[in-house]
Write an enzyme that holds these catalytic residues in place. Structure first.
Site, PDB file in Angstrom:
ATOM      1  N   ASP A  32      19.897  53.028  47.207  1.00 42.61           N
ATOM      2  CA  ASP A  32      20.290  52.243  48.376  1.00 42.61           C
ATOM      3  C   ASP A  32      19.286  52.375  49.519  1.00 42.61           C
ATOM      4  O   ASP A  32      18.648  53.413  49.674  1.00 42.61           O
ATOM      5  CB  ASP A  32      21.673  52.743  48.833  1.00 42.61           C
ATOM      6  CG  ASP A  32      22.329  51.809  49.823  1.00 42.61           C
ATOM      7  OD1 ASP A  32      21.909  50.651  49.937  1.00 42.61           O
ATOM      8  OD2 ASP A  32      23.276  52.261  50.497  1.00 42.61           O
ATOM      9  N   ASN A  80      26.799  42.524  44.774  1.00 46.87           N
ATOM     10  CA  ASN A  80      25.479  42.032  45.180  1.00 46.87           C
ATOM     11  C   ASN A  80      25.296  40.518  44.943  1.00 46.87           C
ATOM     12  O   ASN A  80      24.351  39.920  45.463  1.00 46.87           O
ATOM     13  CB  ASN A  80      24.345  42.785  44.462  1.00 46.87           C
ATOM     14  CG  ASN A  80      24.187  44.230  44.940  1.00 46.87           C
ATOM     15  OD1 ASN A  80      23.737  45.094  44.195  1.00 46.87           O
ATOM     16  ND2 ASN A  80      24.561  44.511  46.191  1.00 46.87           N
TER      17      ASN A  80
END
Ligand code: V0D
Length: 254
Positions: A32, A80
């Protein structure tokens, strides 16, 4: 050799010694902070994803050198898909880009590539790239490199419940035969040991729908850097801390 401690040389020339039974077997990482890394430098998010790929390459090499058995990396979550279409298109080309450069090295190192996630919704070219890597490494016996791609943990649990319910409805399974092992065997990670250690860079302190079942007893390691800045030294710090933690799995220490 009963005391074959793992000796790991750090950048400062110090050595960390870890008893082999205190090494994590399975490390999971949430990769991330790529977009924020890029924004901080005034670069497009795509530059962050490329830098994140370089960090992934370093981490695979380091984990393999350390004798880690399984490395699971979160590459793309089902959430996502909500990103702008152009970014999703770009991300979906990264598996083939990565594998074009790195698959020969993975093959040479006896690494076995796996995917945890759904093929549904993935572009055909992405599926082909990933499947080629899975097939070419299917008989490898070294480190397992497991890509969590189009992965969501709750959806994975729903899938397991549905599959088990089918067997009950068909009469081939009794309700009281359902147990934890059976549920584990219906997850994408079937056959893998549960992760011992979860690493999340970027400063976020949450699981974000990643391996909820599998992480039940994992040690969690949060590091306040963005994924593209992650190095072997960060991995070593996480492993060293892990080796010093005292895992009780809910029991008490005598
Ligand atoms: C972008 C940082 C490798 C995270 C790493 C589709 C964000 C670079 C892969 C990959 C991504 C996936 C499967 C496979 C081989 C490689 C990858 C995605 C994003 C999302 F079999 N890097 N990478 N996949 N990034």
């Amino acid at each position: 050799m009963p005391f074959a401690w793992k000796k790991i040389l750090k950048k400062n020339n110090k050595t960390v010694k870890i008893p082999p039974e205190r090494m994590p077997k399975h490390i999971a990482i949430i990769m991330d902070g790529n977009g924020r890394w890029a924004a901080q430098r005034g670069l497009p998010r795509t530059a962050g994803h490329h830098a994140g790929m370089a960090a992934l390459r370093r981490t695979i090499r380091a984990a393999n050198d350390l004798g880690i058995k399984v490395l699971t990396v979160y590459a793309f979550s089902t959430e996502n898909w909500n990103r702008p279409a152009a970014e999703v298109d770009f991300l979906m080309r990264l598996p083939s880009e990565f594998l074009r450069t790195d698959l020969p090295e993975l093959v040479a190192k006896n690494v076995k590539v796996m995917m945890s996630g759904s093929y549904e919704g993935l572009p055909q070219h992405t599926i082909e790239a990933v499947n080629e890597a899975i097939n070419k490494t299917a008989n490898n016996t070294g480190m397992i490199l497991n890509f969590a791609l189009n992965y969501g943990s709750r959806a994975e649990i729903v899938k397991a419940v549905r599959e088990i319910s089918q067997a009950v409805a068909a009469g081939s399974l009794q309700v009281d035969e359902i147990n934890e092992e059976m549920i584990s065997n219906h997850l994408y990670t079937a056959g893998l040991p549960d992760p011992d250690l979860l690493i999340r860079p970027s400063g976020e302190i949450r699981l974000s729908n990643f391996l909820l079942w599998q992480l039940a007893y994992a040690e969690l390691w949060f590091v306040d850097i963005y994924w593209p800045d992650f190095t072997r030294e960060h991995l070593l710090a996480a492993i060293e801390a892990f080796s010093q933690r005292d895992r009780r799995f809910g029991a008490i220490k005598l």
